[in-house]
Design a protein around this motif. Structure first.
Motif, PDB file in Angstrom:
ATOM      1  N   LYS A   1       0.831  -1.213   0.000  1.00 50.88           N
ATOM      2  CA  LYS A   1       0.000   0.000   0.000  1.00 50.88           C
ATOM      3  C   LYS A   1       0.864   1.261   0.000  1.00 50.88           C
ATOM      4  CE  LYS A   1      -4.222  -1.813   2.053  1.00 50.88           C
ATOM      5  NZ  LYS A   1      -5.166  -1.693   3.172  1.00 50.88           N
ATOM      6  N   TYR A   2       1.972   1.242   0.740  1.00 53.81           N
ATOM      7  CA  TYR A   2       2.885   2.382   0.753  1.00 53.81           C
ATOM      8  C   TYR A   2       3.503   2.586  -0.630  1.00 53.81           C
ATOM      9  CZ  TYR A   2       6.872   5.350   1.841  1.00 53.81           C
ATOM     10  OH  TYR A   2       7.794   6.376   1.839  1.00 53.81           O
ATOM     11  N   ALA A   3       3.909   1.484  -1.257  1.00 56.98           N
ATOM     12  CA  ALA A   3       4.494   1.575  -2.592  1.00 56.98           C
ATOM     13  C   ALA A   3       3.478   2.144  -3.577  1.00 56.98           C
ATOM     14  CB  ALA A   3       4.971   0.195  -3.046  1.00 56.98           C
ATOM     15  N   MET A   4       2.231   1.740  -3.445  1.00 58.43           N
ATOM     16  CA  MET A   4       1.183   2.284  -4.317  1.00 58.43           C
ATOM     17  C   MET A   4       1.037   3.786  -4.107  1.00 58.43           C
ATOM     18  SD  MET A   4      -1.742  -0.669  -4.052  1.00 58.43           S
ATOM     19  CE  MET A   4      -2.971   0.288  -4.949  1.00 58.43           C
ATOM     20  N   SER A   5       1.070   4.221  -2.854  1.00 56.80           N
ATOM     21  CA  SER A   5       0.917   5.648  -2.574  1.00 56.80           C
ATOM     22  C   SER A   5       2.098   6.447  -3.121  1.00 56.80           C
ATOM     23  CB  SER A   5       0.747   5.901  -1.075  1.00 56.80           C
ATOM     24  OG  SER A   5       1.950   5.696  -0.383  1.00 56.80           O
ATOM     25  N   GLN A   6       3.292   5.871  -3.089  1.00 55.71           N
ATOM     26  CA  GLN A   6       4.479   6.558  -3.613  1.00 55.71           C
ATOM     27  C   GLN A   6       4.399   6.753  -5.122  1.00 55.71           C
ATOM     28  OE1 GLN A   6       7.062   7.911  -1.568  1.00 55.71           O
ATOM     29  NE2 GLN A   6       5.291   7.515  -0.290  1.00 55.71           N
ATOM     30  N   ARG A   7       3.710   5.850  -5.797  1.00 59.20           N
ATOM     31  CA  ARG A   7       3.557   5.931  -7.258  1.00 59.20           C
ATOM     32  C   ARG A   7       2.202   6.488  -7.674  1.00 59.20           C
ATOM     33  NH1 ARG A   7       8.483   5.802  -7.467  1.00 59.20           N
ATOM     34  NH2 ARG A   7       9.652   4.002  -8.188  1.00 59.20           N
TER      35      ARG A   7
ATOM     36  N   ASP B   1      -3.606   3.424  -8.129  1.00 60.73           N
ATOM     37  CA  ASP B   1      -4.779   2.841  -7.500  1.00 60.73           C
ATOM     38  C   ASP B   1      -4.820   1.350  -7.846  1.00 60.73           C
ATOM     39  OD1 ASP B   1      -5.542   2.833 -10.165  1.00 60.73           O
ATOM     40  OD2 ASP B   1      -7.212   4.221  -9.902  1.00 60.73           O
ATOM     41  N   TRP B   2      -5.881   0.672  -7.375  1.00 62.04           N
ATOM     42  CA  TRP B   2      -5.973  -0.783  -7.592  1.00 62.04           C
ATOM     43  C   TRP B   2      -6.006  -1.120  -9.076  1.00 62.04           C
ATOM     44  CZ3 TRP B   2      -4.498  -2.970  -3.463  1.00 62.04           C
ATOM     45  CH2 TRP B   2      -4.857  -2.504  -2.210  1.00 62.04           C
ATOM     46  N   GLU B   3      -6.711  -0.312  -9.848  1.00 64.42           N
ATOM     47  CA  GLU B   3      -6.819  -0.582 -11.281  1.00 64.42           C
ATOM     48  C   GLU B   3      -5.471  -0.433 -11.983  1.00 64.42           C
ATOM     49  OE1 GLU B   3      -9.475   0.662 -15.172  1.00 64.42           O
ATOM     50  OE2 GLU B   3     -10.052   1.410 -13.200  1.00 64.42           O
ATOM     51  N   ALA B   4      -4.730   0.600 -11.641  1.00 63.46           N
ATOM     52  CA  ALA B   4      -3.418   0.818 -12.260  1.00 63.46           C
ATOM     53  C   ALA B   4      -2.464  -0.323 -11.923  1.00 63.46           C
ATOM     54  CB  ALA B   4      -2.835   2.158 -11.810  1.00 63.46           C
ATOM     55  N   LEU B   5      -2.439  -0.727 -10.644  1.00 69.40           N
ATOM     56  CA  LEU B   5      -1.549  -1.820 -10.258  1.00 69.40           C
ATOM     57  C   LEU B   5      -1.978  -3.120 -10.919  1.00 69.40           C
ATOM     58  CD1 LEU B   5       0.821  -2.996  -8.753  1.00 69.40           C
ATOM     59  CD2 LEU B   5      -0.585  -3.100  -6.683  1.00 69.40           C
ATOM     60  N   ALA B   6      -3.277  -3.375 -10.980  1.00 70.35           N
ATOM     61  CA  ALA B   6      -3.763  -4.597 -11.635  1.00 70.35           C
ATOM     62  C   ALA B   6      -3.372  -4.597 -13.108  1.00 70.35           C
ATOM     63  CB  ALA B   6      -5.277  -4.726 -11.482  1.00 70.35           C
ATOM     64  N   ASN B   7      -3.503  -3.457 -13.780  1.00 68.91           N
ATOM     65  CA  ASN B   7      -3.111  -3.364 -15.194  1.00 68.91           C
ATOM     66  C   ASN B   7      -1.621  -3.625 -15.363  1.00 68.91           C
ATOM     67  OD1 ASN B   7      -5.727  -2.807 -16.020  1.00 68.91           O
ATOM     68  ND2 ASN B   7      -5.435  -0.593 -15.991  1.00 68.91           N
ATOM     69  N   ASN B   8      -0.810  -3.055 -14.477  1.00 66.86           N
ATOM     70  CA  ASN B   8       0.640  -3.269 -14.554  1.00 66.86           C
ATOM     71  C   ASN B   8       1.006  -4.727 -14.280  1.00 66.86           C
ATOM     72  OD1 ASN B   8       0.834  -0.550 -15.065  1.00 66.86           O
ATOM     73  ND2 ASN B   8       1.672  -0.016 -13.083  1.00 66.86           N
ATOM     74  N   LEU B   9       0.321  -5.354 -13.320  1.00 72.72           N
ATOM     75  CA  LEU B   9       0.570  -6.770 -13.035  1.00 72.72           C
ATOM     76  C   LEU B   9       0.154  -7.632 -14.226  1.00 72.72           C
ATOM     77  CD1 LEU B   9      -0.579  -6.935  -9.313  1.00 72.72           C
ATOM     78  CD2 LEU B   9       1.723  -7.426 -10.160  1.00 72.72           C
ATOM     79  N   ASN B  10      -0.975  -7.302 -14.834  1.00 71.61           N
ATOM     80  CA  ASN B  10      -1.416  -8.052 -16.012  1.00 71.61           C
ATOM     81  C   ASN B  10      -0.401  -7.930 -17.146  1.00 71.61           C
ATOM     82  OD1 ASN B  10      -3.873  -9.170 -15.056  1.00 71.61           O
ATOM     83  ND2 ASN B  10      -4.878  -7.197 -15.307  1.00 71.61           N
TER      84      ASN B  10
ATOM     85  N   GLU C   1       7.766  -4.637  -8.798  1.00 73.27           N
ATOM     86  CA  GLU C   1       8.207  -4.469 -10.179  1.00 73.27           C
ATOM     87  C   GLU C   1       7.150  -3.763 -11.013  1.00 73.27           C
ATOM     88  OE1 GLU C   1       9.803  -7.122 -13.915  1.00 73.27           O
ATOM     89  OE2 GLU C   1      10.373  -7.675 -11.878  1.00 73.27           O
ATOM     90  N   ALA C   2       5.889  -4.118 -10.801  1.00 79.86           N
ATOM     91  CA  ALA C   2       4.798  -3.484 -11.531  1.00 79.86           C
ATOM     92  C   ALA C   2       4.720  -1.991 -11.211  1.00 79.86           C
ATOM     93  CB  ALA C   2       3.472  -4.171 -11.201  1.00 79.86           C
ATOM     94  N   LEU C   3       5.123  -1.623 -10.015  1.00 81.62           N
ATOM     95  CA  LEU C   3       5.134  -0.217  -9.606  1.00 81.62           C
ATOM     96  C   LEU C   3       6.468   0.459  -9.913  1.00 81.62           C
ATOM     97  CD1 LEU C   3       3.303  -0.689  -6.205  1.00 81.62           C
ATOM     98  CD2 LEU C   3       2.393   0.500  -8.212  1.00 81.62           C
ATOM     99  N   GLU C   4       7.374  -0.283 -10.545  1.00 80.73           N
ATOM    100  CA  GLU C   4       8.709   0.205 -10.907  1.00 80.73           C
ATOM    101  C   GLU C   4       9.490   0.668  -9.683  1.00 80.73           C
ATOM    102  OE1 GLU C   4       8.054   3.098 -13.999  1.00 80.73           O
ATOM    103  OE2 GLU C   4       7.634   1.526 -15.472  1.00 80.73           O
ATOM    104  N   ILE C   5       9.417  -0.140  -8.625  1.00 82.48           N
ATOM    105  CA  ILE C   5      10.178   0.124  -7.412  1.00 82.48           C
ATOM    106  C   ILE C   5      11.243  -0.948  -7.289  1.00 82.48           C
ATOM    107  CG2 ILE C   5      10.078   0.163  -4.896  1.00 82.48           C
ATOM    108  CD1 ILE C   5       7.312   1.409  -5.165  1.00 82.48           C
ATOM    109  N   ASN C   6      12.488  -0.514  -7.256  1.00 82.02           N
ATOM    110  CA  ASN C   6      13.613  -1.434  -7.145  1.00 82.02           C
ATOM    111  C   ASN C   6      13.992  -1.539  -5.680  1.00 82.02           C
ATOM    112  OD1 ASN C   6      15.853  -2.995  -7.498  1.00 82.02           O
ATOM    113  ND2 ASN C   6      17.072  -1.408  -8.517  1.00 82.02           N
ATOM    114  N   LEU C   7      13.619  -2.652  -5.050  1.00 84.32           N
ATOM    115  CA  LEU C   7      13.911  -2.832  -3.625  1.00 84.32           C
ATOM    116  C   LEU C   7      15.403  -3.016  -3.384  1.00 84.32           C
ATOM    117  CD1 LEU C   7      10.995  -5.144  -2.527  1.00 84.32           C
ATOM    118  CD2 LEU C   7      11.262  -2.703  -2.133  1.00 84.32           C
ATOM    119  N   ALA C   8      16.060  -3.673  -4.293  1.00 83.98           N
ATOM    120  CA  ALA C   8      17.490  -3.894  -4.178  1.00 83.98           C
ATOM    121  C   ALA C   8      18.007  -4.276  -5.559  1.00 83.98           C
ATOM    122  CB  ALA C   8      17.798  -4.991  -3.173  1.00 83.98           C
ATOM    123  N   ALA C   9      19.221  -3.937  -5.804  1.00 80.99           N
ATOM    124  CA  ALA C   9      19.817  -4.328  -7.073  1.00 80.99           C
ATOM    125  C   ALA C   9      20.221  -5.798  -6.960  1.00 80.99           C
ATOM    126  CB  ALA C   9      21.006  -3.445  -7.394  1.00 80.99           C
TER     127      ALA C   9
END
Length: 95
Positions: free
Chosen positions: A36-42, A45-54, A84-92
């Motif tokens: 949820k925090y990662a979603m807020s940083q980007r 919403d649920w639809e955007a994340l679902a589309n990116n996951l798809n 990854e769908a939110l383009e957040i790199n947790l670690a290289a």
């Protein structure tokens, strides 16, 4: 004639639900909050994340995604897919 008695077998312990373990509850809450925090940083919403996951090949509807996250009992692989769908790199990580 000698008789032998069989030792009584003990029953295996009753399995307890994973949700009953306080440690699991704590970390499931942290995983849910992370996504949820990662979603807020980007500003996703649920639809955007679902589309990116798809787009990554993870088939899920926005409602299914919201339910999965709210339950908190998802795999580490799914959490990484969300990042990854939110383009957040947790670690290289090496590939």
């Amino acid at each position: 004639m000698a008789t032998t008695t069989k030792a009584k077998k003990t029953k295996p312990p009753k399995p307890s639900a994973r949700k009953d373990n306080p440690v699991n509850v704590e970390y499931e809450k942290k995983a849910k909050e992370l996504v949820k925090y990662a979603m807020s940083q980007r500003s996703a919403d649920w639809e955007a994340l679902a589309n990116n996951l798809n787009a990554l090949g993870v088939e899920i509807t926005p409602r299914g995604l919201e339910n999965k996250i709210s339950r908190g009992g998802f795999s580490a692989a799914f959490a990484l897919q969300c990042m990854e769908a939110l383009e957040i790199n947790l670690a290289a990580l090496p590939r």
